[in-house]
Design a protein around this motif. Structure first.
Motif, PDB file in Angstrom:
ATOM      1  N   GLY A  59       0.813  -1.208   0.000  1.00  0.00           N
ATOM      2  CA  GLY A  59       0.000   0.000   0.000  1.00  0.00           C
ATOM      3  C   GLY A  59       0.851   1.264   0.000  1.00  0.00           C
ATOM      4  N   LEU A  60       0.212   2.387  -0.375  1.00  0.00           N
ATOM      5  CA  LEU A  60       0.896   3.679  -0.451  1.00  0.00           C
ATOM      6  C   LEU A  60       0.332   4.625   0.612  1.00  0.00           C
ATOM      7  CD1 LEU A  60       0.883   4.214  -4.327  1.00  0.00           C
ATOM      8  CD2 LEU A  60       2.618   3.048  -2.931  1.00  0.00           C
TER       9      LEU A  60
ATOM     10  N   LEU B  74      -5.570   4.883 -11.751  1.00  0.00           N
ATOM     11  CA  LEU B  74      -4.565   5.544 -10.918  1.00  0.00           C
ATOM     12  C   LEU B  74      -3.277   5.687 -11.722  1.00  0.00           C
ATOM     13  CD1 LEU B  74      -3.790   6.590  -8.054  1.00  0.00           C
ATOM     14  CD2 LEU B  74      -2.985   4.259  -7.560  1.00  0.00           C
TER      15      LEU B  74
ATOM     16  N   ALA C 133       0.770   7.057 -11.510  1.00  0.00           N
ATOM     17  CA  ALA C 133       1.900   7.470 -10.678  1.00  0.00           C
ATOM     18  C   ALA C 133       3.005   7.961 -11.594  1.00  0.00           C
ATOM     19  CB  ALA C 133       2.387   6.295  -9.833  1.00  0.00           C
TER      20      ALA C 133
ATOM     21  N   MET D 289      -9.530  -0.033  -6.108  1.00  0.00           N
ATOM     22  CA  MET D 289      -8.633   0.403  -5.044  1.00  0.00           C
ATOM     23  C   MET D 289      -9.459   0.758  -3.824  1.00  0.00           C
ATOM     24  SD  MET D 289      -7.652   4.342  -5.978  1.00  0.00           S
ATOM     25  CE  MET D 289      -7.600   4.848  -4.258  1.00  0.00           C
TER      26      MET D 289
ATOM     27  N   ILE E 178      -3.762   4.396   0.600  1.00  0.00           N
ATOM     28  CA  ILE E 178      -4.549   3.633  -0.362  1.00  0.00           C
ATOM     29  C   ILE E 178      -3.934   2.251  -0.569  1.00  0.00           C
ATOM     30  CG2 ILE E 178      -5.623   5.527  -1.631  1.00  0.00           C
ATOM     31  CD1 ILE E 178      -3.299   5.468  -3.612  1.00  0.00           C
ATOM     32  N   SER E 179      -4.810   1.300  -0.888  1.00  0.00           N
ATOM     33  CA  SER E 179      -4.380  -0.059  -1.160  1.00  0.00           C
ATOM     34  C   SER E 179      -5.326  -0.639  -2.214  1.00  0.00           C
ATOM     35  CB  SER E 179      -4.382  -0.883   0.132  1.00  0.00           C
ATOM     36  OG  SER E 179      -3.774  -2.141  -0.079  1.00  0.00           O
TER      37      SER E 179
ATOM     38  N   VAL F 136      -3.336  -0.281  -6.778  1.00  0.00           N
ATOM     39  CA  VAL F 136      -2.309   0.367  -5.961  1.00  0.00           C
ATOM     40  C   VAL F 136      -1.129  -0.582  -5.772  1.00  0.00           C
ATOM     41  CG1 VAL F 136      -1.799   1.371  -3.698  1.00  0.00           C
ATOM     42  CG2 VAL F 136      -4.017   1.788  -4.786  1.00  0.00           C
TER      43      VAL F 136
ATOM     44  N   SER G  92       2.734  -0.050  -7.020  1.00  0.00           N
ATOM     45  CA  SER G  92       3.739   0.153  -5.973  1.00  0.00           C
ATOM     46  C   SER G  92       5.092  -0.454  -6.339  1.00  0.00           C
ATOM     47  CB  SER G  92       3.250  -0.432  -4.644  1.00  0.00           C
ATOM     48  OG  SER G  92       3.217  -1.858  -4.696  1.00  0.00           O
TER      49      SER G  92
ATOM     50  N   LEU H 158       0.799  11.352  -7.621  1.00  0.00           N
ATOM     51  CA  LEU H 158      -0.322  10.443  -7.823  1.00  0.00           C
ATOM     52  C   LEU H 158      -1.542  11.201  -8.306  1.00  0.00           C
ATOM     53  CD1 LEU H 158      -0.020   8.314  -4.558  1.00  0.00           C
ATOM     54  CD2 LEU H 158       0.594   7.582  -6.865  1.00  0.00           C
TER      55      LEU H 158
ATOM     56  N   LEU I  72      -5.666  10.451  -9.648  1.00  0.00           N
ATOM     57  CA  LEU I  72      -6.748   9.467  -9.751  1.00  0.00           C
ATOM     58  C   LEU I  72      -7.824   9.962 -10.699  1.00  0.00           C
ATOM     59  CD1 LEU I  72      -7.908   6.792  -8.629  1.00  0.00           C
ATOM     60  CD2 LEU I  72      -8.894   8.123  -6.756  1.00  0.00           C
TER      61      LEU I  72
ATOM     62  N   TYR J 225       1.627  11.719  -2.102  1.00  0.00           N
ATOM     63  CA  TYR J 225       2.377  10.510  -1.731  1.00  0.00           C
ATOM     64  C   TYR J 225       3.263  10.758  -0.518  1.00  0.00           C
ATOM     65  CZ  TYR J 225       5.750   6.647  -2.332  1.00  0.00           C
ATOM     66  OH  TYR J 225       6.563   5.547  -2.161  1.00  0.00           O
TER      67      TYR J 225
END
Length: 403
Positions: free
Chosen positions: A191-192, A212, A214, A227, A234-235, A239, A243, A254, A256, A333
């Motif tokens: 997760g982030l 999402l 990144a 997510m 978030i997970s 995600v 990661s 990040l 969304l 992030y």
């Protein structure tokens, strides 16, 4: 005698294959085999992915070409046949994910354990290897339960995440002792963390069919799907997959897309229609037709639209800002979740120091490495277990053949 360190998927498969032609002892620090395998796929064990063979290499995150020999020695089709031919029926679910029909990872472990017993592999549980040392005619392993001697050693100790399952990075030290390089191990499929102040209100919210993105100095990475928000960030599937591509970057932007199926033009028409039909409602009420309730305030705040603004007072400029936010909702992030929560480890033994056609160390003859201890990893969906089984199979085959 071949000594295998580690009773996870790579170690068990290596021992099974090596035992076709050699005496094998498998040494496991835990009280049972397959402790981490038991909890994979939420206990259901996503064994592999039923994709076309070329796709396997396309999706790997690191050192895909290193896996050619091992994968084609033991493909996904061969892995499926291994279990099904031994009385463990499998099924294929969404995303070509392969599971045991029983949905029990224990059935996979039992099949491997039966095969170890059938091949007369000696299994030593509750035994921690403290050092691997070279002798004139082989290797000696010093453990908490005495010494073991063998002609060859296969290191299948896993990574450094989920430490309660025994993955404590032991194999990295063994490799370094023989002059092999280590790529810094970092948690993957993790997760982030976010800096946002509203996470408490969003915790537990699941979003489906979102995109999402990144962005790092190495490039931009996107994924589409599901997510969820947690107390810390978030997970969820998209995600986790992202990661492993950004986990070595300090600065990550990040974004969304909450409405990826709609272009900005189509979304503008939809918003205009909502405003027309609900002209006297406050914006926070109008947005209930577009967003989950708990997400409305953060989106309006980022778009700089007053929550209590009557819809008919929404200017064209405000509307454009709101549409932009719906398509590019920024998340700040703050790093990765605790490394011990990572499903896998990225990094590990540098594959430049391992012969990809045999899994033997280039620095020490008769010393092999396989599985998560290596600097190879893939996304969710069964790819990482395939890496473990395939590399373990090749290590076992080559060590056993030479024996």
């Amino acid at each position: 005698m071949i000594l295998v360190i580690g009773g996870g998927p790579a170690g068990m498969m290596a021992a099974i294959k090596a035992a076709e032609t050699a005496e094998v002892t498998l040494i496991e620090k835990n009280e049972k085999l397959g402790k981490k395998l038991f909890i994979t796929g939420k206990g259901r064990c996503n064994l592999c992915n039923d994709c076309d063979d070329p796709f396997f290499f396309e999706v790997l995150n690191r050192n895909a070409s290193f896996m050619y020999s091992s994968y084609y020695s033991f493909t996904a089709a061969m892995l499926k046949d291994f279990f099904e031919s031994r009385g463990t029926p499998l099924k294929v679910e969404r995303g070509d994910r392969v599971f045991p029909k029983s949905d029990k990872s224990s059935d996979i472990i039992k099949t491997l354990a039966r095969e170890l017993e059938k091949r007369k592999v000696v299994v030593r549980l509750n035994t921690t290897v403290e050092s691997v040392e070279r002798e004139e005619d082989g290797y000696v392993l010093r453990t908490n339960r005495g010494t073991f001697r063998g002609d060859k050693v296969i290191v299948a100790t896993g990574g450094m995440t989920y430490r309660l399952t025994g993955s404590t990075g032991d194999g990295y030290g063994f490799a370094e002792d023989f002059g092999m390089g280590i790529i810094k191990p970092v948690a993957g499929l993790v997760g982030l963390k976010l800096k946002e102040s509203y996470l408490e209100e969003l915790s537990g919210l699941t979003l489906k069919n979102v995109a999402l993105t990144a962005t790092t100095k190495e490039g931009s990475f996107s994924d589409f799907g599901e997510m969820l928000f947690t107390h810390f960030g978030i997970s969820g599937p998209i995600v986790l997959s992202l990661s492993s591509k950004i986990n070595r970057s300090d600065k990550v932007d990040l974004s969304l897309d909450l409405k990826p199926a709609l272009t900005e033009e189509v979304l503008d028409k939809r918003l205009l229609r909502e405003v027309k039909d609900n002209s006297n409602r406050a914006m926070h009420n109008l947005m209930k037709n577009l967003l989950p309730k708990s997400l409305i305030a953060p989106v309006l705040d980022q778009a700089q639209v007053d929550q209590d603004l009557p819809a008919h007072q929404l200017s064209a400029q405000m509307r454009r800002g709101l549409i932009h936010t719906l398509k590019n909702f920024r998340l700040r992030y703050a790093g990765l979740f605790n490394e011990n929560t990572g499903i896998i480890t990225t990094g590990g033994v540098d594959v430049k120091d391992v012969d990809p056609s045999t899994m033997e160390s280039k620095k020490a003859k008769g010393l092999y490495f396989c599985g998560e201890v290596l600097d190879v990893d893939g996304p969710t969906g069964g790819f990482n277990l395939q890496i473990a089984f395939s590399s373990g199979y090749l290590a076992g085959m080559c060590s056993g053949e030479e024996e």
